[in-house]
Design an enzyme around this catalytic site. Structure first.
Site, PDB file in Angstrom:
ATOM      1  N   SER A 129       0.811  -1.219   0.000  1.00 41.68           N
ATOM      2  CA  SER A 129       0.000   0.000   0.000  1.00 41.68           C
ATOM      3  C   SER A 129       0.841   1.265   0.000  1.00 41.68           C
ATOM      4  O   SER A 129       0.366   2.318  -0.440  1.00 41.68           O
ATOM      5  CB  SER A 129      -0.952   0.007   1.201  1.00 41.68           C
ATOM      6  OG  SER A 129      -0.265  -0.304   2.391  1.00 41.68           O
ATOM      7  N   HIS A 143       1.215   5.128   4.414  1.00 45.53           N
ATOM      8  CA  HIS A 143       0.305   5.511   3.331  1.00 45.53           C
ATOM      9  C   HIS A 143       0.533   6.955   2.887  1.00 45.53           C
ATOM     10  O   HIS A 143       0.609   7.238   1.682  1.00 45.53           O
ATOM     11  CB  HIS A 143      -1.143   5.330   3.789  1.00 45.53           C
ATOM     12  CG  HIS A 143      -1.580   3.898   3.830  1.00 45.53           C
ATOM     13  ND1 HIS A 143      -2.894   3.525   3.952  1.00 45.53           N
ATOM     14  CD2 HIS A 143      -0.870   2.735   3.745  1.00 45.53           C
ATOM     15  CE1 HIS A 143      -2.989   2.200   3.957  1.00 45.53           C
ATOM     16  NE2 HIS A 143      -1.754   1.717   3.850  1.00 45.53           N
TER      17      HIS A 143
END
Length: 303
Positions: free
Chosen positions: A207, A253
């Site tokens: 991610s 992230h």
């Protein structure tokens, strides 16, 4: 005085085959097996190969090769992530590699020996008494972490996003530039996790790179004058998950998002006259800056 009979032309590559077709470039006789259809008539294999060498290969708007439209790098990255997940499950000692972790109501998997070896970890003491982490010299974790996942749900979510985003970006950027974007985005997210996460907490997942692809898609699409209204809501939803679901690395992230966007700006707005040079130099500067921040964090942890 007798006249010699007319000679029937034969293929220059297959002398035993009669033919009345000639190459439109070199005028040599060619049989059906040697004919290569051209815009006008037929050409022989040598002339076709020569023509290919003299024609510049097609490039994308950002300098990449047109072969990126096949999505080979995207498929290879997915295959690597799946293979590493299989190895992680095979190495599991506790039986919770697939599910049984703390995220998404227990749907995420727990740690395995492979995640312990390769996930981002600042500095920690393992149960056997050994010390490990990036600050202890395990710098490879900043790269390997982007290919490791905590459970199949974690893997599937990231691979779906990589499949959707990757094919479009690879087609626009070309294979090499897309791969550089992916790796630098993942590195950026992992460095951010190293900087802003507790040193004894593991962080892993594609991610970090995927959020970089989200930012890059917005930059690339805007550079090409396309509508991004369908991309923004998906990004917002993912950001909401980032801040509300337990166990997700918020620094990872956001770091991947920021570095992916920055790298995309370098790729999209490099001047045409020195495009490749600027793109390579820009990527190198970003990587150097990330490693510099990691060195500072290491010095703090070891102080």
């Amino acid at each position: 005085m007798s006249e010699s009979p007319p000679t029937t032309p034969v293929c220059y590559r297959h002398p035993g085959r009669e033919t009345y077709v000639r190459c439109t470039r070199c005028d040599r006789s060619i049989c059906p097996d040697c004919m290569r259809e051209a815009s006008v008539g037929f050409q022989c294999p040598e002339c076709v190969n020569e023509g290919r060498r003299s024609v510049r290969p097609a490039r994308t708007a950002f300098g990449g090769g047109a072969a990126g439209r096949h999505g080979y790098v995207t498929k290879a990255l997915i295959a690597i992530n799946v293979l590493v997940m299989l190895l992680s499950v095979a190495a599991d000692r506790n039986g919770d590699a697939i599910v049984g972790g703390s995220g998404f109501g227990g749907l995420l998997g727990g740690g395995t020996p492979l995640t312990e070896w390769g996930a981002v970890l600042g500095l920690a003491r393992f149960p056997d008494g050994t010390i490990g982490g990036v600050a202890d010299g395990e710098w490879y974790r900043l790269v390997t972490a982007m290919f490791l996942h905590f459970g199949v749900i974690h893997l599937l979510l990231n691979m779906w996003a990589l499949w959707v985003l990757g094919r479009s970006l690879e087609a626009n950027l070309g294979r090499a530039r897309f791969l550089a974007l992916y790796l630098i985005s993942g590195l950026g997210g992992n460095v951010a996790a190293y900087l802003f996460t507790e040193p004894n907490r593991f962080a892993a997942g594609a991610s970090t790179a995927v959020f970089g692809l989200f930012a890059a898609l917005i930059v690339i699409e805007r550079r090409m004058g396309r509508d991004i209204s369908q991309v923004l809501p998906v990004l917002v939803i993912n950001l909401v998950f980032t801040f509300t679901v337990p166990g997700i690395s918020i620094p990872g992230h956001l770091g991947g998002l920021a570095i992916g966007g920055l790298m995309a700006l370098v790729l999209a707005y490099a001047p045409r006259s020195r495009r490749t040079l600027v793109q390579v130099a820009g990527g190198a500067v970003i990587v150097a800056a990330l490693l510099g921040l990691a060195l500072i964090r290491t010095a703090v942890l070891l102080a």
